[in-house]
Motif scaffolding. Structure first.
Motif, PDB file in Angstrom:
ATOM      1  N   ALA A  15      17.058  62.068   5.475  1.00 27.51           N
ATOM      2  CA  ALA A  15      16.515  61.625   4.191  1.00 27.51           C
ATOM      3  C   ALA A  15      17.632  61.406   3.175  1.00 27.51           C
ATOM      4  O   ALA A  15      17.596  60.450   2.391  1.00 27.51           O
ATOM      5  CB  ALA A  15      15.509  62.655   3.669  1.00 27.51           C
ATOM      6  N   ALA A  16      18.633  62.271   3.205  1.00 24.78           N
ATOM      7  CA  ALA A  16      19.755  62.130   2.266  1.00 24.78           C
ATOM      8  C   ALA A  16      20.652  60.963   2.634  1.00 24.78           C
ATOM      9  O   ALA A  16      21.092  60.196   1.767  1.00 24.78           O
ATOM     10  CB  ALA A  16      20.563  63.432   2.235  1.00 24.78           C
ATOM     11  N   ALA A  18      19.934  58.227   4.434  1.00 19.58           N
ATOM     12  CA  ALA A  18      19.294  56.915   4.366  1.00 19.58           C
ATOM     13  C   ALA A  18      19.232  56.374   2.949  1.00 19.58           C
ATOM     14  O   ALA A  18      19.079  55.160   2.752  1.00 19.58           O
ATOM     15  CB  ALA A  18      17.889  56.997   4.962  1.00 19.58           C
ATOM     16  N   THR A  19      19.315  57.258   1.956  1.00 19.78           N
ATOM     17  CA  THR A  19      19.340  56.797   0.563  1.00 19.78           C
ATOM     18  C   THR A  19      20.614  55.993   0.334  1.00 19.78           C
ATOM     19  O   THR A  19      21.708  56.468   0.650  1.00 19.78           O
ATOM     20  CB  THR A  19      19.318  57.998  -0.399  1.00 19.78           C
ATOM     21  OG1 THR A  19      18.168  58.787  -0.127  1.00 19.78           O
ATOM     22  CG2 THR A  19      19.284  57.528  -1.841  1.00 19.78           C
ATOM     23  N   PRO A  20      20.500  54.761  -0.193  1.00 21.93           N
ATOM     24  CA  PRO A  20      21.702  53.918  -0.339  1.00 21.93           C
ATOM     25  C   PRO A  20      22.810  54.608  -1.118  1.00 21.93           C
ATOM     26  O   PRO A  20      22.641  54.995  -2.269  1.00 21.93           O
ATOM     27  CB  PRO A  20      21.168  52.690  -1.100  1.00 21.93           C
ATOM     28  CG  PRO A  20      19.736  52.619  -0.714  1.00 21.93           C
ATOM     29  CD  PRO A  20      19.282  54.055  -0.591  1.00 21.93           C
ATOM     30  N   GLY A  21      23.934  54.802  -0.468  1.00 20.79           N
ATOM     31  CA  GLY A  21      25.115  55.372  -1.080  1.00 20.79           C
ATOM     32  C   GLY A  21      26.317  54.506  -0.772  1.00 20.79           C
ATOM     33  O   GLY A  21      26.187  53.452  -0.128  1.00 20.79           O
ATOM     34  N   TYR A 169      22.063  49.454   8.700  1.00 22.09           N
ATOM     35  CA  TYR A 169      22.480  48.667   7.537  1.00 22.09           C
ATOM     36  C   TYR A 169      23.393  47.512   7.964  1.00 22.09           C
ATOM     37  O   TYR A 169      23.262  46.387   7.467  1.00 22.09           O
ATOM     38  CB  TYR A 169      23.200  49.557   6.523  1.00 22.09           C
ATOM     39  CG  TYR A 169      22.286  50.272   5.572  1.00 22.09           C
ATOM     40  CD1 TYR A 169      22.032  49.768   4.300  1.00 22.09           C
ATOM     41  CD2 TYR A 169      21.659  51.460   5.923  1.00 22.09           C
ATOM     42  CE1 TYR A 169      21.193  50.430   3.413  1.00 22.09           C
ATOM     43  CE2 TYR A 169      20.815  52.128   5.054  1.00 22.09           C
ATOM     44  CZ  TYR A 169      20.588  51.607   3.802  1.00 22.09           C
ATOM     45  OH  TYR A 169      19.746  52.249   2.931  1.00 22.09           O
TER      46      TYR A 169
END
Length: 211
Positions: A15-16, A18-21, A169
């Protein structure tokens, strides 16, 4: 570490990640410009940074950043400046990087190394990563068992999940390049650049949680 603990860690970590970073944005951009294969060096750089982050937590460096305003600020400003530099370069993209080489042509000398180190440096100069891992990882460590092997397992799981997300991605970026015109694909780079600048700004204003 039990199987249940490992699965729970994978869910939280996924979950962390996959968040766009920054690293996944670079994977998206590299995929659109170089294809999935050309984006692989950047993914390996990000994976190496995962091992560095987990190792730093195991050695207590994350706790040092949480306690030291000086070292936290030093790393924060280096990371913010590097993200801003990458973002500006991507915003100024003129599209030349979207010219795909002929089939079988070799990549530009050193380009793979540059992609590798960009992703690696983006991750290891982000103090939020150290603080996040310092807060998260100990919750999945059994203090009654040898901790070295547990951290090693976590590092492998974390890097594997990171690689899987970055592949997705990069694949999306590569497909976009095939389906869109060069001008439209160029906006992938510029959008990623704008998001990296926004992340640099958020990092510049980021503050440690005071005890």
């Amino acid at each position: 570490m039990t199987l249940t603990t490992a699965l729970l860690f994978c869910i939280v970590a996924l979950a962390a990640i996959a968040t766009p970073g920054p690293t996944v944005l670079l994977a998206l951009s590299n995929g659109s410009r170089r294809g999935v294969r050309g984006a692989l060096p950047g993914m390996f750089g990000a994976m190496l940074s995962d091992f560095v982050l987990v190792g730093a937590v195991a050695l207590g460096l994350g706790a040092l950043l949480a306690a030291s305003e000086f070292w936290f600020s030093m790393l924060k400003w280096v990371g913010a400046a590097y993200l801003a530099w990458l973002g500006i370069r991507m915003l100024r993209s003129k599209g030349g990087s979207f010219e795909r080489p002929a089939e079988g042509a070799a990549a530009a000398p050193g380009s793979g190394r540059q992609v590798f180190f960009k992703s690696f440096l983006v991750a290891v100069t982000n103090p939020k990563g150290y603080l996040f891992c310092s807060a998260l990882l100990p919750q999945f460590i059994d203090p009654a068992s040898p901790q070295g092997m547990q951290y090693a397992i976590i590092a492998v799981l974390f890097a594997g999940l990171d690689m899987a997300v970055m592949l997705v991605y990069a694949f999306v970026g590569a497909k976009a390049m095939q389906l869109l015109t060069a001008r439209a694909a160029r906006w992938i780079d510029r959008t990623c650049g704008a998001m990296l600048l926004a992340l640099a700004g958020s990092l510049a204003f980021y503050r440690r949680a005071t005890p």
